[in-house]
Write a protein that holds these residues in place. Structure first.
Motif, short mmCIF file in Angstrom:
data_model
loop_
_atom_site.label_atom_id
_atom_site.label_comp_id
_atom_site.label_asym_id
_atom_site.label_seq_id
_atom_site.Cartn_x
_atom_site.Cartn_y
_atom_site.Cartn_z
N GLU A 196 0.83 -1.21 0.00
CA GLU A 196 0.00 0.00 0.00
C GLU A 196 0.87 1.26 0.00
N GLN A 197 1.90 1.27 0.84
CA GLN A 197 2.78 2.45 0.92
C GLN A 197 3.52 2.67 -0.40
N VAL A 198 3.99 1.58 -1.01
CA VAL A 198 4.69 1.70 -2.29
C VAL A 198 3.75 2.22 -3.38
N HIS A 199 2.52 1.74 -3.35
CA HIS A 199 1.54 2.15 -4.37
C HIS A 199 1.23 3.64 -4.25
N ILE A 200 1.03 4.11 -3.01
CA ILE A 200 0.74 5.53 -2.80
C ILE A 200 1.96 6.38 -3.18
N ALA A 201 3.15 5.89 -2.79
CA ALA A 201 4.38 6.62 -3.10
C ALA A 201 4.56 6.77 -4.61
N SER A 202 4.20 5.74 -5.35
CA SER A 202 4.32 5.79 -6.81
C SER A 202 3.41 6.88 -7.40
N THR A 203 2.20 6.96 -6.88
CA THR A 203 1.27 7.99 -7.37
C THR A 203 1.76 9.38 -6.99
N MET A 204 2.29 9.53 -5.77
CA MET A 204 2.83 10.83 -5.34
C MET A 204 3.99 11.25 -6.24
N ALA A 205 4.87 10.29 -6.57
CA ALA A 205 6.00 10.60 -7.46
C ALA A 205 5.48 11.00 -8.84
N GLY A 206 4.37 10.37 -9.27
CA GLY A 206 3.76 10.73 -10.56
C GLY A 206 3.29 12.17 -10.56
N VAL A 207 2.63 12.59 -9.48
CA VAL A 207 2.17 13.98 -9.39
C VAL A 207 3.37 14.93 -9.42
#
Ligand SMILES: [Fe+2]
Length: 265
Positions: free
Chosen positions: A109-120
Motif C-alpha cells: 500500500e505504501q509503495v503504491h501511494i508513493a508511486s502515485t505521489m511521485a507521478g504527481v
C-alpha cells in the motif's frame, strides 16, 4: 478517462505523459499533453498483489527515480519537492519489504501511494538524465523501463552530483539516516554508494554487462537518442553534452570497452 494502475511505478494514472515506441526506428518517444491526463485515478494496492517480485523491484525503482529526478529537476518547486521527498522516504522504507514478500500488504500500500505521489511530482517538475539514458536502452535492447532506470541511476547521479549538492545530500540522508549530522558535501558524497546498496537489496544488476548482442556502433545511436529525449534532457540539473553521455553508457555497457563485444547476426 479513468486510469487504474496495476503496477506501482509509472505514475501514469496521474500524469499527462505517454510513451510511444517506434519499433522500426527502435526509438521511444515521449508525448505530453493535458489532453491525455486522466480524469480519475483508482489507486488500489490489491491490484499489485500478484505482481512478480522482479517487477515489484523494477517498477518500484521507476517510482523512486521519478521522485528523485523531479526533486532535482530545474523545474522543481516546493510543492513538487514535498511530494518527491515523502515518496522517496516511503519507497526507502517499504520497497524492500514489498519486494521480499508479496503478502506484505502494508508495504504494498505504501509503495503504491508513493508511486502515485511521485507521478504527481514529475508531472509538474519533469525528469532528467536517468530517463533520457533509459529510453534508448529499452528501445534498443528491450530492457524493462524500471530496471533500466535503476541500473542507470547511480552512474548518472555520480555525474550530476556537482549540480546540486544540497538536494543530493537530502536524498542521501533519506537512504542513510546516519548522515543527518554530516554537512551537504559529505552527505552527498555517499549518495552513489547508498543508491548501489538500495539496488542490491532488490537484486538489481550493477550494469548492463548481461546484455548479449551489443554492437560497437550502438553507442552512437544510444547517445544520439538520449540527447534528443526532449522532455527530460533540458530539465536535468547538469547541462549535458554528448561526450559525457557517451562516458556514462561506456560505464553501463562494459562490453563496449573490450575486444570481446558479442556480435549478433
Ligand atoms: Fe519512468
Amino acid at each position: 478517462m479513468i486510469c487504474v494502475p496495476t503496477t506501482a511505478g509509472t505514475g501514469s494514472e496521474v500524469t499527462s505523459v505517454a510513451v510511444v515506441t517506434d519499433e522500426q526506428q527502435e526509438r521511444k518517444m515521449v508525448l505530453a499533453s493535458p489532453l491525455i491526463g486522466p480524469d480519475v485515478a483508482i489507486v488500489d494496492p490489491i491490484l499489485t498483489a500478484s505482481l512478480p517480485r522482479h517487477m515489484v523491484a523494477a517498477t518500484g525503482m521507476d517510482a523512486f527515480v521519478h521522485a528523485l529526478e523531479s526533486y532535482t529537476s530545474i523545474n522543481a518547486n516546493p510543492f513538487t519537492d514535498s511530494l518527491a521527498l515523502q515518496s522517496m522516504k516511503m519507497l526507502k522504507e517499504h520497497l524492500p519489504a514489498s519486494y521480499a514478500h508479496s503478502f506484505n500488504h502494508e508495504s504494498k500500500e505504501q509503495v503504491h501511494i508513493a508511486s502515485t505521489m511521485a507521478g504527481v511530482a514529475f508531472n509538474a517538475a519533469g525528469l532528467g538524465l536517468v530517463h533520457a539514458c533509459s529510453h534508448p536502452m529499452t528501445a534498443l535492447y528491450k530492457v524493462p523501463h524500471g530496471l533500466a532506470n535503476a541500473i542507470i541511476l547511480p552512474k548518472v547521479i555520480d555525474y550530476n552530483l556537482i549540480a546540486n549538492k544540497s538536494k543530493y545530500a537530502d536524498i542521501a540522508r533519506i537512504l542513510k539516516p546516519e548522515l543527518i549530522s554530516c554537512d551537504d558535501d559529505s552527505a552527498a558524497s555517499f549518495l552513489v554508494e547508498a543508491l548501489e546498496e538500495f539496488n542490491k537489496q532488490l537484486d538489481i544488476p550493477r550494469d548492463f554487462s548481461y546484455i548479449e548482442g551489443v554492437m560497437p556502433g550502438d553507442i552512437d545511436k544510444l547517445v544520439h537518442d538520449a540527447l534528443h529525449d526532449q522532455l527530460t534532457i533540458p530539465l536535468n540539473p547538469r547541462k549535458v553534452n554528448s561526450h559525457d553521455v557517451k562516458q556514462i553508457y561506456q560505464k553501463l555497457l562494459p562490453q563496449l570497452n573490450t575486444d570481446s563485444v558479442a556480435y549478433s547476426n
